[in-house]
Design an enzyme around this catalytic site. Structure first.
Site, PDB file in Angstrom:
ATOM      1  N   THR A 133       3.493  -8.276  -2.055  1.00 29.05           N
ATOM      2  CA  THR A 133       3.328  -7.625  -3.353  1.00 29.05           C
ATOM      3  C   THR A 133       4.642  -7.037  -3.874  1.00 29.05           C
ATOM      4  O   THR A 133       5.530  -6.706  -3.074  1.00 29.05           O
ATOM      5  CB  THR A 133       2.286  -6.485  -3.211  1.00 29.05           C
ATOM      6  OG1 THR A 133       2.352  -5.627  -4.342  1.00 29.05           O
ATOM      7  CG2 THR A 133       2.561  -5.619  -1.984  1.00 29.05           C
ATOM      8  N   ASP A 134       4.726  -6.857  -5.181  1.00 31.95           N
ATOM      9  CA  ASP A 134       5.917  -6.199  -5.756  1.00 31.95           C
ATOM     10  C   ASP A 134       5.923  -4.694  -5.458  1.00 31.95           C
ATOM     11  O   ASP A 134       6.932  -4.019  -5.639  1.00 31.95           O
ATOM     12  CB  ASP A 134       6.018  -6.451  -7.270  1.00 31.95           C
ATOM     13  CG  ASP A 134       4.834  -5.915  -8.072  1.00 31.95           C
ATOM     14  OD1 ASP A 134       3.858  -5.431  -7.466  1.00 31.95           O
ATOM     15  OD2 ASP A 134       4.889  -5.983  -9.322  1.00 31.95           O
ATOM     16  N   GLU A 135       4.777  -4.175  -4.965  1.00 32.22           N
ATOM     17  CA  GLU A 135       4.699  -2.730  -4.708  1.00 32.22           C
ATOM     18  C   GLU A 135       5.634  -2.288  -3.591  1.00 32.22           C
ATOM     19  O   GLU A 135       5.926  -1.104  -3.457  1.00 32.22           O
ATOM     20  CB  GLU A 135       3.249  -2.318  -4.398  1.00 32.22           C
ATOM     21  CG  GLU A 135       2.312  -2.683  -5.537  1.00 32.22           C
ATOM     22  CD  GLU A 135       0.923  -2.083  -5.411  1.00 32.22           C
ATOM     23  OE1 GLU A 135       0.787  -1.016  -4.809  1.00 32.22           O
ATOM     24  OE2 GLU A 135      -0.024  -2.697  -5.928  1.00 32.22           O
ATOM     25  N   TYR A 158      -0.644   1.542   1.471  1.00 34.90           N
ATOM     26  CA  TYR A 158      -0.786   0.089   1.275  1.00 34.90           C
ATOM     27  C   TYR A 158       0.578  -0.576   1.177  1.00 34.90           C
ATOM     28  O   TYR A 158       0.890  -1.521   1.919  1.00 34.90           O
ATOM     29  CB  TYR A 158      -1.614  -0.192   0.011  1.00 34.90           C
ATOM     30  CG  TYR A 158      -1.491  -1.633  -0.472  1.00 34.90           C
ATOM     31  CD1 TYR A 158      -2.004  -2.688   0.283  1.00 34.90           C
ATOM     32  CD2 TYR A 158      -0.859  -1.938  -1.685  1.00 34.90           C
ATOM     33  CE1 TYR A 158      -1.882  -4.007  -0.142  1.00 34.90           C
ATOM     34  CE2 TYR A 158      -0.736  -3.252  -2.118  1.00 34.90           C
ATOM     35  CZ  TYR A 158      -1.251  -4.281  -1.350  1.00 34.90           C
ATOM     36  OH  TYR A 158      -1.124  -5.591  -1.769  1.00 34.90           O
ATOM     37  N   LYS A 162       2.471  -3.280   3.697  1.00 34.11           N
ATOM     38  CA  LYS A 162       2.920  -4.625   3.275  1.00 34.11           C
ATOM     39  C   LYS A 162       4.430  -4.763   3.484  1.00 34.11           C
ATOM     40  O   LYS A 162       4.916  -5.815   3.908  1.00 34.11           O
ATOM     41  CB  LYS A 162       2.560  -4.882   1.800  1.00 34.11           C
ATOM     42  CG  LYS A 162       1.092  -5.031   1.507  1.00 34.11           C
ATOM     43  CD  LYS A 162       0.424  -6.209   2.204  1.00 34.11           C
ATOM     44  CE  LYS A 162       0.871  -7.559   1.667  1.00 34.11           C
ATOM     45  NZ  LYS A 162       0.068  -8.668   2.239  1.00 34.11           N
ATOM     46  N   ASN A 187       0.691  -7.682 -10.357  1.00 30.69           N
ATOM     47  CA  ASN A 187      -0.772  -7.519 -10.409  1.00 30.69           C
ATOM     48  C   ASN A 187      -1.466  -8.802 -10.865  1.00 30.69           C
ATOM     49  O   ASN A 187      -1.132  -9.342 -11.913  1.00 30.69           O
ATOM     50  CB  ASN A 187      -1.134  -6.430 -11.428  1.00 30.69           C
ATOM     51  CG  ASN A 187      -1.126  -5.061 -10.817  1.00 30.69           C
ATOM     52  OD1 ASN A 187      -0.389  -4.798  -9.877  1.00 30.69           O
ATOM     53  ND2 ASN A 187      -1.945  -4.173 -11.358  1.00 30.69           N
ATOM     54  N   LEU A 198      -8.910  -2.736 -11.414  1.00 35.37           N
ATOM     55  CA  LEU A 198      -8.980  -2.284 -12.809  1.00 35.37           C
ATOM     56  C   LEU A 198      -9.809  -3.196 -13.735  1.00 35.37           C
ATOM     57  O   LEU A 198     -10.693  -2.720 -14.449  1.00 35.37           O
ATOM     58  CB  LEU A 198      -7.554  -2.125 -13.365  1.00 35.37           C
ATOM     59  CG  LEU A 198      -7.460  -1.575 -14.786  1.00 35.37           C
ATOM     60  CD1 LEU A 198      -8.060  -0.176 -14.893  1.00 35.37           C
ATOM     61  CD2 LEU A 198      -6.000  -1.547 -15.271  1.00 35.37           C
TER      62      LEU A 198
HETATM   63  P1  NAD Z   1      -8.711  -9.156  -1.256  1.00 33.81           P
HETATM   64  O1  NAD Z   1      -8.906  -7.758  -0.775  1.00 33.81           O
HETATM   65  O2  NAD Z   1      -9.514  -9.653  -2.386  1.00 33.81           O
HETATM   66  O3  NAD Z   1      -8.974 -10.179  -0.024  1.00 33.81           O
HETATM   67  C1  NAD Z   1      -8.498  -9.931   1.273  1.00 33.81           C
HETATM   68  C2  NAD Z   1      -9.233 -10.869   2.230  1.00 33.81           C
HETATM   69  O4  NAD Z   1      -8.707 -10.658   3.553  1.00 33.81           O
HETATM   70  C3  NAD Z   1     -10.744 -10.623   2.302  1.00 33.81           C
HETATM   71  O5  NAD Z   1     -11.446 -11.839   2.213  1.00 33.81           O
HETATM   72  C4  NAD Z   1     -10.947  -9.974   3.673  1.00 33.81           C
HETATM   73  O6  NAD Z   1     -12.211 -10.262   4.250  1.00 33.81           O
HETATM   74  C5  NAD Z   1      -9.799 -10.598   4.465  1.00 33.81           C
HETATM   75  N1  NAD Z   1      -9.407  -9.763   5.617  1.00 33.81           N
HETATM   76  C6  NAD Z   1      -9.132  -8.432   5.614  1.00 33.81           C
HETATM   77  N2  NAD Z   1      -8.825  -8.021   6.854  1.00 33.81           N
HETATM   78  C7  NAD Z   1      -8.877  -9.120   7.662  1.00 33.81           C
HETATM   79  C8  NAD Z   1      -8.638  -9.341   9.047  1.00 33.81           C
HETATM   80  N3  NAD Z   1      -8.295  -8.329   9.868  1.00 33.81           N
HETATM   81  N4  NAD Z   1      -8.754 -10.598   9.530  1.00 33.81           N
HETATM   82  C9  NAD Z   1      -9.108 -11.619   8.708  1.00 33.81           C
HETATM   83  N5  NAD Z   1      -9.370 -11.467   7.395  1.00 33.81           N
HETATM   84  C10 NAD Z   1      -9.250 -10.230   6.871  1.00 33.81           C
HETATM   85  O7  NAD Z   1      -7.144  -9.295  -1.522  1.00 33.81           O
HETATM   86  P2  NAD Z   1      -6.384 -10.141  -2.644  1.00 33.81           P
HETATM   87  O8  NAD Z   1      -6.312  -9.345  -3.884  1.00 33.81           O
HETATM   88  O9  NAD Z   1      -6.952 -11.509  -2.677  1.00 33.81           O
HETATM   89  O10 NAD Z   1      -4.922 -10.175  -2.012  1.00 33.81           O
HETATM   90  C11 NAD Z   1      -4.532 -11.230  -1.118  1.00 33.81           C
HETATM   91  C12 NAD Z   1      -3.105 -11.007  -0.668  1.00 33.81           C
HETATM   92  O11 NAD Z   1      -2.234 -10.998  -1.791  1.00 33.81           O
HETATM   93  C13 NAD Z   1      -2.880  -9.672   0.049  1.00 33.81           C
HETATM   94  O12 NAD Z   1      -2.001  -9.892   1.123  1.00 33.81           O
HETATM   95  C14 NAD Z   1      -2.243  -8.786  -1.003  1.00 33.81           C
HETATM   96  O13 NAD Z   1      -1.398  -7.830  -0.413  1.00 33.81           O
HETATM   97  C15 NAD Z   1      -1.468  -9.811  -1.811  1.00 33.81           C
HETATM   98  N6  NAD Z   1      -1.254  -9.451  -3.235  1.00 33.81           N
HETATM   99  C16 NAD Z   1      -2.304  -9.105  -4.030  1.00 33.81           C
HETATM  100  C17 NAD Z   1      -2.086  -8.824  -5.383  1.00 33.81           C
HETATM  101  C18 NAD Z   1      -3.225  -8.472  -6.325  1.00 33.81           C
HETATM  102  O14 NAD Z   1      -2.960  -8.153  -7.488  1.00 33.81           O
HETATM  103  N7  NAD Z   1      -4.466  -8.548  -5.905  1.00 33.81           N
HETATM  104  C19 NAD Z   1      -0.783  -8.879  -5.906  1.00 33.81           C
HETATM  105  C20 NAD Z   1       0.260  -9.243  -5.060  1.00 33.81           C
HETATM  106  C21 NAD Z   1       0.018  -9.535  -3.714  1.00 33.81           C
END
Ligand code: NAD
Length: 354
Positions: A133-135, A158, A162, A187, A198
């Site tokens: 993430t960019d965070e 968080y 990361k 995001n 959000l």
């Molecule tokens: P999400 O919370 O929707 O999904 C996370 C998934 O990981 C879920 O299906 C969960 O069951 C699984 N999970 C959690 N813990 C686990 C474990 N110990 N073993 C196996 N599976 C596990 O998250 P997302 O929004 O789809 O984000 C996915 C990735 O992208 C993350 O790494 C997040 O940091 C990154 N990311 C998200 C965003 C965003 O805006 N949502 C932006 C940039 C990066």
């Protein structure tokens, strides 16, 4: 190694979008490795689960033995690592799971991958793609953009977890020569996002004619990217990214949270007019800010554009419109998730700083 790709966290919001795209546009077999926490839902992959090229394995990435067994069994050519605890507010209420999954889980995957590759005669084509993430870069003032060279400066449990995992991935490349690529994205929004983030919160509140909570004054700025654009960037980075390199991914669409809320309300004014008339934005209610709320994130995504030729297909307007329409058409999905987990849509992460 064969044409198999591991996707961790494939039952989540972004992971499921990646799997849908991998199966529809690429000749690969996908193994979805997911623990199915509150955020994981296999209903997001109903159509894909019929495919012979899709396998689901319910596993915790922190369980090393079971990850080793998956490598042994499927012999993948790549791993796209998205599994994570992903909600900042939850990381304030309970950081332990974030440390465990995001840091220890990533460490386990790195070690399992290293062990697997050590048994391969030819590991050249393998990629470990770490999705972040960019965070991790902290908060910007009014000017400037995060580049791949920006110093890490995470502020929430968080983003700190990361950032730690990013450092581990880089170290496993430098120290052990693991063939990694990394990406840091802004995001995401789009279909199937868990209703604590959000966008789905705004839409659910409008549909229920309830107050729409906006943290602080709503002036925090984020860059917004449609989830399918992120999925296409991730697949391209996995396939074409240079080993050891990281790529920033963003939509070049900086908006304040208040602008996002008003945009969604405006689209809903058209698609689902309020029953008594009037504009939906009258439902906006300013609530206590998140502790340590970063003021502004903005991404310089010129590297991925220049080196890999990727750019987003959706504008903020077109992506938001698609997203709002999807949630209106799929109300039963949100209701199903909310029934399964009563805390979905509740305010979390309001502690007082000591
Ligand atoms: P999400 O919370 O929707 O999904 C996370 C998934 O990981 C879920 O299906 C969960 O069951 C699984 N999970 C959690 N813990 C686990 C474990 N110990 N073993 C196996 N599976 C596990 O998250 P997302 O929004 O789809 O984000 C996915 C990735 O992208 C993350 O790494 C997040 O940091 C990154 N990311 C998200 C965003 C965003 O805006 N949502 C932006 C940039 C990066």
């Amino acid at each position: 190694m064969n044409n198999t790709v591991f996707v961790t966290g494939g039952a989540g919001f972004i992971g499921s979008a990646v799997i849908r795209r991998l199966l529809s546009e690429h000749d690969v077999t996908v193994v979805n490795i997911d623990k199915l926490t509150y955020a994981g839902n296999l209903e997001t992959l109903n159509a894909e689960s019929e495919s012979e090229k899709y396998v689901f394995e319910q596993r915790d990435i922190c369980d090393r033995d079971s990850i080793d067994a998956l490598f042994e069994n499927y012999r993948p050519k790549a791993i796209m690592h998205l599994a994570a605890e992903s909600h900042v507010d939850r990381s304030i209420d309970g950081p332990a799971e974030f440390i465990q999954t995001n840091i220890v889980g990533t460490y386990n995957l790195l070690e399992a991958t290293r062990n697997y590759l050590s048994s391969q005669n030819d590991a050249d084509g393998f990629r470990f793609h770490h999705i972040s993430t960019d965070e991790v870069f902290g908060s910007l003032g009014d000017h400037g953009l995060f580049t791949e060279e920006s110093p890490y400066d995470p502020n929430s449990p968080y983003s700190a977890s990361k950032a730690s995992s990013d450092h581990l991935v880089r170290a496993w490349h430098e120290t052990f020569g693991l063939p990694v690529v990394l990406s840091n994205c802004s995001n995401n929004y789009g279909p199937y996002q868990y209703p604590e983030k959000l966008l789905p919160v705004i839409i659910s509140k409008v549909v229920a004619a309830e107050p729409i909570p906006v943290y602080g004054t709503g002036s925090n700025v984020r860059d917004w990217l449609y989830v399918d654009d992120h999925a296409s960037a991730l697949i391209q980075i996995m396939q074409e990214g240079q080993v050891g390199r990281s790529y920033n991914v963003g939509g070049n669409e900086e908006k304040t949270n208040l602008e996002v809320v008003k945009t969604v309300c405006g689209i809903l004014d058209e698609l689902r007019p309020a029953s008594g008339g009037g504009m939906h934005e009258r439902l906006i209610e300013f609530v206590a800010d998140r502790p340590g709320h970063d003021q502004r994130y903005a991404i310089d995504a010129s590297r991925i554009q220049r080196e890999l030729g990727w750019e987003p297909q959706e504008s903020f307007e077109s992506g938001m419109r698609k997203t709002v329409q999807w949630y209106l058409d799929n109300q039963e999905w949100i209701e199903m998730i909310t029934r399964k987990n009563q805390s979905a849509g509740q305010r979390l992460g309001v502690i007082k700083k000591s």
